[in-house]
Design a protein around this motif. Sequence first.
Motif, PDB file in Angstrom:
ATOM      1  N   VAL A  71     -25.714  42.286  20.303  1.00 52.62           N
ATOM      2  CA  VAL A  71     -25.553  43.509  21.098  1.00 52.62           C
ATOM      3  C   VAL A  71     -25.265  44.701  20.191  1.00 52.62           C
ATOM      4  CG1 VAL A  71     -24.421  44.544  23.081  1.00 52.62           C
ATOM      5  CG2 VAL A  71     -24.637  42.052  22.943  1.00 52.62           C
ATOM      6  N   TYR A  72     -24.443  44.493  19.162  1.00 50.47           N
ATOM      7  CA  TYR A  72     -24.156  45.575  18.226  1.00 50.47           C
ATOM      8  C   TYR A  72     -25.418  45.991  17.464  1.00 50.47           C
ATOM      9  CZ  TYR A  72     -19.348  44.042  19.106  1.00 50.47           C
ATOM     10  OH  TYR A  72     -18.167  43.700  19.702  1.00 50.47           O
ATOM     11  N   LEU A  73     -26.274  45.037  17.159  1.00 48.20           N
ATOM     12  CA  LEU A  73     -27.532  45.364  16.486  1.00 48.20           C
ATOM     13  C   LEU A  73     -28.438  46.202  17.395  1.00 48.20           C
ATOM     14  CD1 LEU A  73     -28.282  41.954  14.710  1.00 48.20           C
ATOM     15  CD2 LEU A  73     -27.380  44.063  13.689  1.00 48.20           C
ATOM     16  N   VAL A  74     -28.408  45.913  18.687  1.00 51.09           N
ATOM     17  CA  VAL A  74     -29.147  46.750  19.644  1.00 51.09           C
ATOM     18  C   VAL A  74     -28.601  48.176  19.633  1.00 51.09           C
ATOM     19  CG1 VAL A  74     -29.558  47.140  22.115  1.00 51.09           C
ATOM     20  CG2 VAL A  74     -29.891  44.857  21.131  1.00 51.09           C
ATOM     21  N   GLY A  75     -27.270  48.326  19.536  1.00 52.46           N
ATOM     22  CA  GLY A  75     -26.681  49.655  19.458  1.00 52.46           C
ATOM     23  C   GLY A  75     -27.171  50.422  18.247  1.00 52.46           C
ATOM     24  N   ALA A  76     -27.258  49.771  17.096  1.00 53.08           N
ATOM     25  CA  ALA A  76     -27.755  50.428  15.890  1.00 53.08           C
ATOM     26  C   ALA A  76     -29.220  50.826  16.049  1.00 53.08           C
ATOM     27  CB  ALA A  76     -27.585  49.500  14.685  1.00 53.08           C
ATOM     28  N   ALA A  77     -30.023  49.922  16.620  1.00 52.11           N
ATOM     29  CA  ALA A  77     -31.442  50.228  16.819  1.00 52.11           C
ATOM     30  C   ALA A  77     -31.628  51.411  17.763  1.00 52.11           C
ATOM     31  CB  ALA A  77     -32.167  48.992  17.364  1.00 52.11           C
ATOM     32  N   ALA A  78     -30.789  51.486  18.796  1.00 52.18           N
ATOM     33  CA  ALA A  78     -30.900  52.589  19.758  1.00 52.18           C
ATOM     34  C   ALA A  78     -30.600  53.924  19.091  1.00 52.18           C
ATOM     35  CB  ALA A  78     -29.942  52.346  20.922  1.00 52.18           C
ATOM     36  N   ALA A  79     -29.627  53.957  18.185  1.00 54.08           N
ATOM     37  CA  ALA A  79     -29.324  55.196  17.466  1.00 54.08           C
ATOM     38  C   ALA A  79     -30.513  55.632  16.615  1.00 54.08           C
ATOM     39  CB  ALA A  79     -28.081  55.014  16.604  1.00 54.08           C
ATOM     40  N   LEU A  80     -31.198  54.690  15.996  1.00 50.78           N
ATOM     41  CA  LEU A  80     -32.371  55.023  15.181  1.00 50.78           C
ATOM     42  C   LEU A  80     -33.531  55.509  16.051  1.00 50.78           C
ATOM     43  CD1 LEU A  80     -32.242  52.081  12.613  1.00 50.78           C
ATOM     44  CD2 LEU A  80     -31.438  54.435  12.318  1.00 50.78           C
ATOM     45  N   VAL A  81     -33.685  54.929  17.233  1.00 48.04           N
ATOM     46  CA  VAL A  81     -34.714  55.419  18.168  1.00 48.04           C
ATOM     47  C   VAL A  81     -34.425  56.865  18.557  1.00 48.04           C
ATOM     48  CG1 VAL A  81     -35.636  55.170  20.513  1.00 48.04           C
ATOM     49  CG2 VAL A  81     -35.326  53.145  19.063  1.00 48.04           C
ATOM     50  N   ASN A  82     -33.165  57.186  18.786  1.00 49.25           N
ATOM     51  CA  ASN A  82     -32.807  58.562  19.121  1.00 49.25           C
ATOM     52  C   ASN A  82     -33.194  59.517  18.000  1.00 49.25           C
ATOM     53  OD1 ASN A  82     -31.753  60.718  20.536  1.00 49.25           O
ATOM     54  ND2 ASN A  82     -29.630  60.245  20.094  1.00 49.25           N
ATOM     55  N   ILE A  83     -32.984  59.108  16.751  1.00 51.83           N
ATOM     56  CA  ILE A  83     -33.377  59.951  15.619  1.00 51.83           C
ATOM     57  C   ILE A  83     -34.882  60.209  15.639  1.00 51.83           C
ATOM     58  CG2 ILE A  83     -33.578  60.014  13.099  1.00 51.83           C
ATOM     59  CD1 ILE A  83     -30.901  58.552  12.967  1.00 51.83           C
ATOM     60  N   LEU A  84     -35.659  59.170  15.916  1.00 54.16           N
ATOM     61  CA  LEU A  84     -37.116  59.332  15.964  1.00 54.16           C
ATOM     62  C   LEU A  84     -37.538  60.310  17.057  1.00 54.16           C
ATOM     63  CD1 LEU A  84     -38.291  55.631  15.445  1.00 54.16           C
ATOM     64  CD2 LEU A  84     -38.301  57.503  13.772  1.00 54.16           C
ATOM     65  N   MET A  85     -36.802  60.356  18.157  1.00 54.99           N
ATOM     66  CA  MET A  85     -37.132  61.296  19.229  1.00 54.99           C
ATOM     67  C   MET A  85     -36.696  62.721  18.881  1.00 54.99           C
ATOM     68  SD  MET A  85     -38.692  59.378  21.292  1.00 54.99           S
ATOM     69  CE  MET A  85     -38.954  60.632  22.540  1.00 54.99           C
ATOM     70  N   LEU A  86     -35.667  62.859  18.058  1.00 51.19           N
ATOM     71  CA  LEU A  86     -35.157  64.188  17.706  1.00 51.19           C
ATOM     72  C   LEU A  86     -36.016  64.876  16.650  1.00 51.19           C
ATOM     73  CD1 LEU A  86     -31.334  63.369  17.522  1.00 51.19           C
ATOM     74  CD2 LEU A  86     -32.410  64.931  19.161  1.00 51.19           C
ATOM     75  N   VAL A  87     -36.586  64.116  15.733  1.00 54.07           N
ATOM     76  CA  VAL A  87     -37.307  64.705  14.599  1.00 54.07           C
ATOM     77  C   VAL A  87     -38.426  65.657  15.030  1.00 54.07           C
ATOM     78  CG1 VAL A  87     -38.832  64.156  12.655  1.00 54.07           C
ATOM     79  CG2 VAL A  87     -36.696  62.898  12.958  1.00 54.07           C
ATOM     80  N   PRO A  88     -39.257  65.329  16.055  1.00 55.91           N
ATOM     81  CA  PRO A  88     -40.366  66.241  16.400  1.00 55.91           C
ATOM     82  C   PRO A  88     -39.939  67.491  17.176  1.00 55.91           C
ATOM     83  CG  PRO A  88     -40.798  63.976  17.127  1.00 55.91           C
ATOM     84  CD  PRO A  88     -39.349  64.065  16.822  1.00 55.91           C
ATOM     85  N   ILE A  89     -38.683  67.579  17.619  1.00 54.18           N
ATOM     86  CA  ILE A  89     -38.269  68.747  18.406  1.00 54.18           C
ATOM     87  C   ILE A  89     -38.379  69.996  17.547  1.00 54.18           C
ATOM     88  CG2 ILE A  89     -36.289  69.871  19.510  1.00 54.18           C
ATOM     89  CD1 ILE A  89     -35.410  67.183  20.542  1.00 54.18           C
ATOM     90  N   ALA A  90     -38.999  71.027  18.104  1.00 61.05           N
ATOM     91  CA  ALA A  90     -39.232  72.259  17.352  1.00 61.05           C
ATOM     92  C   ALA A  90     -37.917  72.948  17.010  1.00 61.05           C
ATOM     93  CB  ALA A  90     -40.125  73.200  18.156  1.00 61.05           C
ATOM     94  N   ARG A  91     -37.854  73.528  15.816  1.00 64.40           N
ATOM     95  CA  ARG A  91     -36.673  74.288  15.439  1.00 64.40           C
ATOM     96  C   ARG A  91     -36.666  75.604  16.200  1.00 64.40           C
ATOM     97  NH1 ARG A  91     -36.283  73.618   8.832  1.00 64.40           N
ATOM     98  NH2 ARG A  91     -36.372  71.329   8.811  1.00 64.40           N
ATOM     99  N   PRO A  92     -35.482  76.150  16.515  1.00 69.82           N
ATOM    100  CA  PRO A  92     -35.440  77.434  17.210  1.00 69.82           C
ATOM    101  C   PRO A  92     -36.061  78.537  16.364  1.00 69.82           C
ATOM    102  CG  PRO A  92     -33.259  76.811  16.417  1.00 69.82           C
ATOM    103  CD  PRO A  92     -34.153  75.619  16.221  1.00 69.82           C
ATOM    104  N   ALA A  93     -36.692  79.514  17.028  1.00 64.53           N
ATOM    105  CA  ALA A  93     -37.373  80.594  16.313  1.00 64.53           C
ATOM    106  C   ALA A  93     -36.396  81.390  15.452  1.00 64.53           C
ATOM    107  CB  ALA A  93     -38.072  81.518  17.308  1.00 64.53           C
TER     108      ALA A  93
END
Length: 369
Positions: free
Chosen positions: A178-200
Amino acid sequence: MAFDAAAHDPYAALRVRDFRRLLAGNIAVTIGMEAQGAAVGWELYERTRSPLALGMVGLVQFLPMLVLTLPAGHVADHTERRRVLIGSMLLAAVSSLGLAAVSAAQGAVLMMYAFLLLNGVARSLRGPAYQALAAQLVSRELFPNAATWRSTGFQLAAMLGPGVGGTMLAAFQLATPVYLVGAAAALVNILMLVPIARPATPPPRAEMTLASLATGIRFVGRTQELLASITLDLFAVLLGGATTLLPVFAKDILHVGPRERGWMLAAPSFGALVMALALAYRRTMRRAGTLLLRSVAAFGVATILFGLSRSLWLSLGLLTLLGAFDSISVVIRSTLIQQLTPDEMRGRVAAVNSIFIGTSNELGGFESG
């Protein structure tokens, strides 16, 4: 107190690509962290048989929030918020991997608390940046709709997470996966954050001073609607939270196993999810102040009845009602914060809100334990 929603299109905020990415990442990490929370409670109670040990989980995660949340709000207002979120998720992944290692080796309980403390640091950094970035990604008229979908996404994840954790615990009789799932979920969140456009326009940099840190406190103090809604939620959950002691209720009062405890952990989120979806389809939210008072009163009554229940199904129903009533408070408070706060102060005001919410949840969990 009343505010309008973009009700002609219940999915208006979801049509904003970067908001969808932010929301999807938050759903992923919340599933992982809620599953991890179920595993922590189960493992600690199995190893110690101590309600106080469960209460300490809330305390060690509250302490970094108390110390770091106001500075984190300043950072969120003067640094690219997406980068702050990515950094916090890296810390969360390290915390989860540490818990997995301690669990696999049956290490000292004190080491579990150390990694939970690190998780509290990650949460302290994440909260203000997430709330401020969410408001930055949508137009002002979509604030109520975005707040509702944020609540919906969180509650969906909070409902699934304990179920995932409980099912895995029942299958493996071991918390490490279960703890390993928690770590994987945090890494998935990073992958979703990277493409977000930076503010102008990058946020202005400023020196961190006591006056700067206190800006959010002063703003909340002179904005009566915010102060009232935050304070009401603080005392309701601080003195009335029941979920921290669910391992005790499940094992010693209702005499059920980890799977049923997972259902109990998921029930408040199921109720909140249903209520949040209902709110998303409302055209307007009128007399929000009266609605807030009534929902908090109903929350208190449901909590008392849950404490008296000796039936699993009655307890599940009451926990569902707890989540539904709490969801109303969350949506109203989130919308008010976004509507009334200038963008350059959103991180610091969100930090003040995080302290109140952290106090009610984590310190309330310690008080219950």
